[in-house]
Design an enzyme around this catalytic site. Structure first.
Site, short mmCIF file in Angstrom:
data_model
loop_
_atom_site.label_atom_id
_atom_site.label_comp_id
_atom_site.label_asym_id
_atom_site.label_seq_id
_atom_site.Cartn_x
_atom_site.Cartn_y
_atom_site.Cartn_z
CG ASP A 34 20.36 -61.69 -20.14
OD1 ASP A 34 20.68 -61.17 -21.22
OD2 ASP A 34 20.91 -62.70 -19.69
CG HIS A 118 43.89 -37.97 -23.48
ND1 HIS A 118 43.41 -36.76 -23.92
CD2 HIS A 118 44.33 -37.77 -22.22
CE1 HIS A 118 43.55 -35.87 -22.96
NE2 HIS A 118 44.10 -36.45 -21.93
CG ASP A 161 43.58 -27.77 -23.75
OD1 ASP A 161 44.37 -28.25 -24.58
OD2 ASP A 161 42.58 -28.38 -23.34
CE LYS A 184 40.79 -27.67 -20.96
NZ LYS A 184 40.20 -28.79 -21.69
NE ARG A 186 38.11 -30.48 -17.68
CZ ARG A 186 37.05 -30.56 -18.48
NH1 ARG A 186 35.83 -30.51 -17.98
NH2 ARG A 186 37.20 -30.66 -19.78
CG ASP A 210 40.64 -30.23 -27.70
OD1 ASP A 210 41.75 -30.81 -27.60
OD2 ASP A 210 40.00 -29.82 -26.73
C1 R5P Z 1 41.10 -32.79 -22.64
O1 R5P Z 1 42.12 -33.20 -22.18
C2 R5P Z 1 40.71 -33.01 -24.06
O2 R5P Z 1 41.75 -32.73 -24.94
C3 R5P Z 1 39.51 -32.17 -24.43
O3 R5P Z 1 39.88 -30.80 -24.34
C4 R5P Z 1 38.39 -32.42 -23.48
O4 R5P Z 1 38.22 -33.79 -23.28
C5 R5P Z 1 37.10 -31.82 -24.01
O5 R5P Z 1 36.11 -32.08 -23.09
P1 R5P Z 1 34.79 -31.21 -23.02
O6 R5P Z 1 34.19 -31.17 -24.38
O7 R5P Z 1 33.93 -31.95 -22.02
O8 R5P Z 1 35.17 -29.86 -22.49
#
Ligand code: R5P
Length: 285
Positions: A34, A118, A161, A184, A186, A210
């Site tokens: 399940d 994070h 970034d 950067k 988004r 990153d």
């Molecule tokens: C953002 O705050 C993180 O530090 C990364 O830059 C981000 O999560 C990367 O995401 P993606 O690979 O989807 O661009």
């Protein structure tokens, strides 16, 4: 102390046990028809347990809770090398949950460790039964040392970034190499645009660093930009290789030379182990 490696961190759990010099217990995992999950620690625990389990999926979170419950009788340390949902650490829109808080509050352990969370402010969401504070360990030095061992002739580190600046600065110190930052913007959840800063990358080996690579959108834009500016090589390095969807295709299509990551998430790219970092974090407490 015995180490319980969860299904998402079998390799890292084993490496941590070896690094610390303690026993690695055998845990069985299975899924019922399940969809419910089951696990069993097949041997007796000695009242001092270390659970290692990243949470890259919802199932990983359930397994983590089951491991915590199975080991809850004695002193319990929990290592969540990759703490999923960490990016939803605020209520960005009305009605949203703070998912990082919702999950952190379920961790019924005496000590908790994560790797490069994070936002360190999320550590306050953990309510550990000992009253101790959760700890975020930084793998920046391990990444810097690994990159140094690659013996580049003219390396330049780049933060894709501004949010990555502190991490890249720490990596650059360990590597003994300069760094710069891109800016950067988004556009959608999968697409980002990067505006170049005045970075002279011509004929240099550039390494973009990153905390995580998820869809690869951030890195793919950076790679294209840096290639366009004449970088001789472009490598990407991250702590957490989430590499969701077609991230690898996007990175290689953009012209990356290699992807370097740690084993907080166990992928083919995880060439750096954070086991020594976890050992030092636990022993230094
Ligand atoms: C953002 O705050 C993180 O530090 C990364 O830059 C981000 O999560 C990367 O995401 P993606 O690979 O989807 O661009």
């Amino acid at each position: 102390m015995k180490v319980l490696g969860g299904p998402a961190s079998q390799l890292l759990g084993s490496r941590v046990a070896r690094e610390i010099g303690c026993e690695l217990a055998i845990v069985e995992f299975k899924q019922f028809p399940d969809g419910e999950l089951y696990l069993r620690v097949t041997e007796e625990l000695d009242g001092d347990t270390l659970v290692v389990q990243s949470t890259t999926s919802n199932d990983d979170i359930v397994y983590l809770l089951q491991l915590i419950d199975a080991a809850s009788d004695g002193y319990l340390r929990v290592v969540i090398p990759y703490f999923g949902y960490a990016r939803q650490d605020k209520r960005f829109k009305l009605g949203e949950p703070i998912s990082a808080r919702a999950i952190a509050q379920t961790i019924g352990a005496d000590e908790a460790y994560v790797v490069n969370i994070h936002d360190p402010a999320s550590l306050d969401y953990f309510q550990l039964r000992s009253g101790k504070k959760a700890v975020s360990l930084s793998a920046a030095r391990l990444i810097g040392t690994h990159l140094k061992s690659m013996e580049f002739t003219s390396p330049l580190l780049i933060a894709p970034d501004e949010g990555a600046t502190a991490l890249v600065s720490d990596v650059s110190q360990a590597m003994g190499c300069e760094f710069d930052v891109l800016v950067k913007k988004r556009v959608t959840s999968e697409h980002v645009e990067i505006q170049p800063k005045t970075v002279d990358v011509d004929a240099r080996e550039v390494i973009v660093v990153d905390d995580m690579i998820s869809t690869g959108g951030t890195m793919a834009e950076a790679i294209k930009l840096l290639r366009g500016q004449g970088a001789r090589q472009v490598h990407v390095a991250c702590i957490h290789p989430v590499l969701s969807l077609n991230a690898r295709l996007r990175l290689y299509r953009a012209g990356v030379d290699s992807i370097i990551a740690t084993d907080t998430i166990e992928k083919a790219e995880s060439v750096i182990s954070v086991a020594p970092l976890i050992k030092d974090g636990i022993e230094g407490r």
